[in-house]
Design an enzyme around this catalytic site. Structure first.
Site, PDB file in Angstrom:
ATOM      1  CB  THR A  69      37.850  37.219  48.744  1.00 39.10           C
ATOM      2  OG1 THR A  69      37.200  36.853  47.520  1.00 39.10           O
ATOM      3  CG2 THR A  69      38.487  35.986  49.361  1.00 39.10           C
ATOM      4  CB  CYS A 310      34.965  33.860  41.913  1.00 39.81           C
ATOM      5  SG  CYS A 310      34.613  35.576  42.310  1.00 39.81           S
TER       6      CYS A 310
END
Length: 366
Positions: A69, A310
């Site tokens: 990320t 996620c």
């Protein structure tokens, strides 16, 4: 438990664990100038060189991050300040939201019903204002592989000033990534601990800091350096690439069995006859309750997912499947395999899946 959710996170590998333990025995801040600091720095730079060697890049091009990320955000933020960002409709939220946050203008590249970037649409979107094109190497939900070489050739022809980036978190262990792409990778998908990853970016790739601090990594990434994490990442990545051919063949064979089991239970595979990662099988089950389907498999001791971890928690339709035009009435299941997956695991899935699907269909009718 039969673990078929390796795409969400892989168990810690013995190789990565040993590398991590050895690195934790070295006490010192890698930014310090005394002997202990230099020892820690040596471990870090050895890891950086190992990652660079495996990926065929120069060590200074490896920026150690906290994971995929952060790497995605770093890759997008710099080019975003220079022009328009294009990203595919199947990107990870880290890319999509970084573009929305940092780019004055951005646009979504559509995909076909097969889940592959629409090259005709991309060609029409490329112009002199484009500063970045970001397309993931393979989708984390469906496993469908994107034509990165063809995309790069088109971008070089139509928008030579644009930078290229790929989220390779799911694909780096399976595919060779073209060298003209900046690349995001994450350790815990490879068997390293959670909390370490890297951005691979050329020296002239435009980068800007996401937060203030000491600028320990190329003056754009701050924070005390995760020496042990970097060592574990290097070890896990090296092992994954070294054993790629052997593992891919074994996982491909297991994946064929999983796909067949899905079809026999009334499902269908997402996308068309396109290249996809060996370790991900993504199927769609019509007229089923998603929570009941997962619960039925969980009760049988099988861990899998309805999509990206996620966005896990409460089930919601997938943006990826929406971009592919998939009917929201179908429940997706992602089975992802890894080093520890066995024939016996697939045997158990074959036995459990029909009953779980039946229970999920009865839940819809209730």
């Amino acid at each position: 438990m039969i673990y078929l959710d390796w795409a969400a996170t892989a168990p810690l590998s013995e190789t990565a664990k040993q590398a991590w333990l050895e690195a934790t025995a070295v006490t010192g801040n890698a930014s310090a100038t005394h002997a202990a600091g230099r020892a820690a720095r040596s471990v870090l730079e050895d890891a950086r060189e190992q990652i660079a060697s495996v990926l065929g890049v120069d060590p200074p091009e490896v920026i150690v991050t906290s994971g995929g990320t952060e790497a995605d955000n770093l890759a997008v933020a710099g080019p975003a300040a220079r022009g328009r960002v294009l990203y595919s409709a199947i990107e990870h939220p880290a890319v999509r939201e970084a573009a929305e946050l940092h780019a004055p203008t951005h646009a979504v590249i559509p995909v076909t019903a097969d889940g592959v970037v629409d090259m005709t649409a991309l060609e029409s979107m490329l112009d002199e204002d484009v500063s970045l094109v970001s397309v993931m190497a393979a989708n984390n939900e469906t496993g469908i592989i994107q034509p990165l070489a063809e995309i790069a050739a088109l971008v070089r022809e139509r928008a030579p000033q644009a930078r290229l980036h790929t989220d390779a978190v799911q694909a780096v262990a399976s595919l060779d990534i073209p060298k003209d792409y900046a690349m995001s990778i994450s350790g815990h998908k490879l068997g390293a601990p959670v909390g370490v990853g890297a951005l691979i970016a050329a020296r002239d790739y435009p980068l800007v800091p996401l937060e203030g601090g000491g600028g320990q990594e190329r003056r754009v990434r701050s924070g005390t350096l995760n020496v042990a994490g970097a060592a574990a990442l290097a070890a896990a990545l090296s092992e994954a690439v070294e054993l790629r051919s052997e593992r891919e063949a074994r996982l491909r064979a297991l994946g064929v069995r999983v796909a067949a089991a899905c079809v026999r239970a009334g499902g269908s595979l997402s996308g068309g006859d396109v290249p996809r990662l060996a370790h991900i099988v993504h199927a769609l089950f019509p007229a089923t309750d998603p929570e009941a389907l997962l619960l039925g498999l969980d009760m049988a001791g099988i861990a899998c997912s309805t999509g990206s971890a996620c966005s896990a928690g409460v089930y919601r339709p997938s943006r990826v499947l929406e971009a592919m035009g998939v009917d929201e009435a179908s429940t997706p299941l992602r089975f992802s395999l890894g080093e520890g997956t066995t024939e016996a695991d697939v045997d158990a899935l074959e036995r459990a899946l029909p009953a779980a699907v039946d229970m999920a269909r009865r839940a819809v009718r209730a």
